[in-house]
Design a protein around this motif. Structure first.
Motif, mmCIF file in Angstrom:
data_model
loop_
_atom_site.group_PDB
_atom_site.id
_atom_site.type_symbol
_atom_site.label_atom_id
_atom_site.label_comp_id
_atom_site.label_asym_id
_atom_site.label_seq_id
_atom_site.Cartn_x
_atom_site.Cartn_y
_atom_site.Cartn_z
ATOM 1 N N PHE A 142 74.627 72.914 39.881
ATOM 2 C CA PHE A 142 75.925 72.809 39.134
ATOM 3 C C PHE A 142 75.722 71.502 38.046
ATOM 4 O O PHE A 142 76.022 71.890 37.013
ATOM 5 N N ILE A 143 75.296 70.403 38.484
ATOM 6 C CA ILE A 143 75.275 69.418 37.685
ATOM 7 C C ILE A 143 74.224 69.604 36.653
ATOM 8 O O ILE A 143 74.392 69.326 35.343
ATOM 9 N N THR A 144 73.019 70.205 36.853
ATOM 10 C CA THR A 144 72.252 70.487 35.973
ATOM 11 C C THR A 144 72.400 71.400 34.939
ATOM 12 O O THR A 144 72.309 71.039 33.785
ATOM 13 N N VAL A 145 73.245 72.590 35.150
ATOM 14 C CA VAL A 145 73.792 73.454 34.527
ATOM 15 C C VAL A 145 74.611 72.867 33.504
ATOM 16 O O VAL A 145 74.740 73.049 32.173
ATOM 17 N N THR A 146 75.692 72.077 33.860
ATOM 18 C CA THR A 146 76.780 71.253 33.149
ATOM 19 C C THR A 146 76.000 70.286 32.154
ATOM 20 O O THR A 146 76.423 70.176 30.896
ATOM 21 N N GLN A 147 75.110 69.817 32.813
ATOM 22 C CA GLN A 147 74.263 68.616 31.755
ATOM 23 C C GLN A 147 73.647 69.626 30.420
ATOM 24 O O GLN A 147 73.401 68.961 29.583
ATOM 25 N N TYR A 148 73.071 70.631 30.867
ATOM 26 C CA TYR A 148 72.247 71.513 29.747
ATOM 27 C C TYR A 148 73.316 71.946 28.852
ATOM 28 O O TYR A 148 72.967 71.948 27.560
ATOM 29 N N VAL A 149 74.327 72.473 29.234
ATOM 30 C CA VAL A 149 75.472 72.697 28.320
ATOM 31 C C VAL A 149 75.759 71.747 27.478
ATOM 32 O O VAL A 149 76.120 71.935 26.123
ATOM 33 N N LEU B 57 69.087 64.468 26.315
ATOM 34 C CA LEU B 57 69.907 64.799 27.450
ATOM 35 C C LEU B 57 69.215 66.037 27.976
ATOM 36 O O LEU B 57 69.342 66.157 29.336
ATOM 37 N N ALA B 58 68.761 67.063 27.418
ATOM 38 C CA ALA B 58 68.110 68.158 27.636
ATOM 39 C C ALA B 58 66.757 67.949 28.446
ATOM 40 O O ALA B 58 66.573 68.545 29.134
ATOM 41 N N SER C 213 64.131 67.469 33.739
ATOM 42 C CA SER C 213 63.399 66.640 34.825
ATOM 43 C C SER C 213 64.424 66.951 36.095
ATOM 44 O O SER C 213 63.789 66.889 37.148
ATOM 45 N N MET C 214 65.723 66.776 35.848
ATOM 46 C CA MET C 214 66.428 67.317 37.043
ATOM 47 C C MET C 214 66.232 68.430 37.790
ATOM 48 O O MET C 214 66.276 68.766 38.962
ATOM 49 N N LEU C 215 65.983 69.369 36.844
ATOM 50 C CA LEU C 215 65.580 70.768 37.201
ATOM 51 C C LEU C 215 64.530 71.017 38.033
ATOM 52 O O LEU C 215 63.932 71.292 39.482
ATOM 53 N N ALA C 216 63.422 70.106 37.658
ATOM 54 C CA ALA C 216 61.876 69.863 38.438
ATOM 55 C C ALA C 216 62.253 69.317 39.454
ATOM 56 O O ALA C 216 61.814 69.744 40.781
ATOM 57 N N ILE D 288 53.340 72.566 41.950
ATOM 58 C CA ILE D 288 54.198 73.038 41.031
ATOM 59 C C ILE D 288 55.222 72.087 40.365
ATOM 60 O O ILE D 288 55.437 72.133 38.948
ATOM 61 N N SER D 289 55.643 70.688 41.165
ATOM 62 C CA SER D 289 56.327 69.850 40.640
ATOM 63 C C SER D 289 55.642 69.289 39.556
ATOM 64 O O SER D 289 56.015 69.026 38.446
#
Length: 113
Positions: free
Chosen positions: A1-8, A18-19, A24-27, A56-57
């Motif tokens: 949720f935080i990652t999606v909010t930050q991407y928006v 910020l992107a 990085s948070m997604l990874a 993968i990381s």
């Protein structure tokens, strides 16, 4: 949720920084999830899953670094006219302050725990 909010928010703020943080948070999220899966796996698969998730990381972080690095370099290209986009510093500041607040809350939780 935080990652999606930050991407928006990164899209709204026109902020490459910020992107990149969001990527990085997604990874990290994918890596942590995979490592949790590896911990729950049978003993014969555990080591293999841990190595695969590490690979993968690393691949994700390398890909994000390459993609965003090339994007940043293309923004610096002085030979072509640049389409000006105003970076909204307020959105970036809000996310920075929320990040600091989350870090402080985490440290306090670890102290109490």
């Amino acid at each position: 949720f935080i990652t999606v909010t930050q991407y928006v928010a990164a899209l709204a703020a026109h902020s490459l920084a910020l992107a990149v943080d969001c990527a990085s948070m997604l990874a990290d999220t994918i890596s942590y999830s995979g490592n949790l899966l590896a911990e729950c796996a049978p003993a014969r698969l555990k080591q293999r899953l841990e190595l695969v998730m590490s690979a993968i990381s690393l691949l994700l972080l390398f890909s994000f670094t390459l993609f965003f690095g090339l994007h940043a370099i293309s923004n610096l290209d002085v030979g072509t006219p640049v389409k000006q986009q105003h970076v909204d510093a307020t959105i970036i500041l809000v996310f920075a302050l929320l990040g600091i607040a989350f870090d402080v809350a985490s440290l306090l939780a670890f102290k109490v725990w």
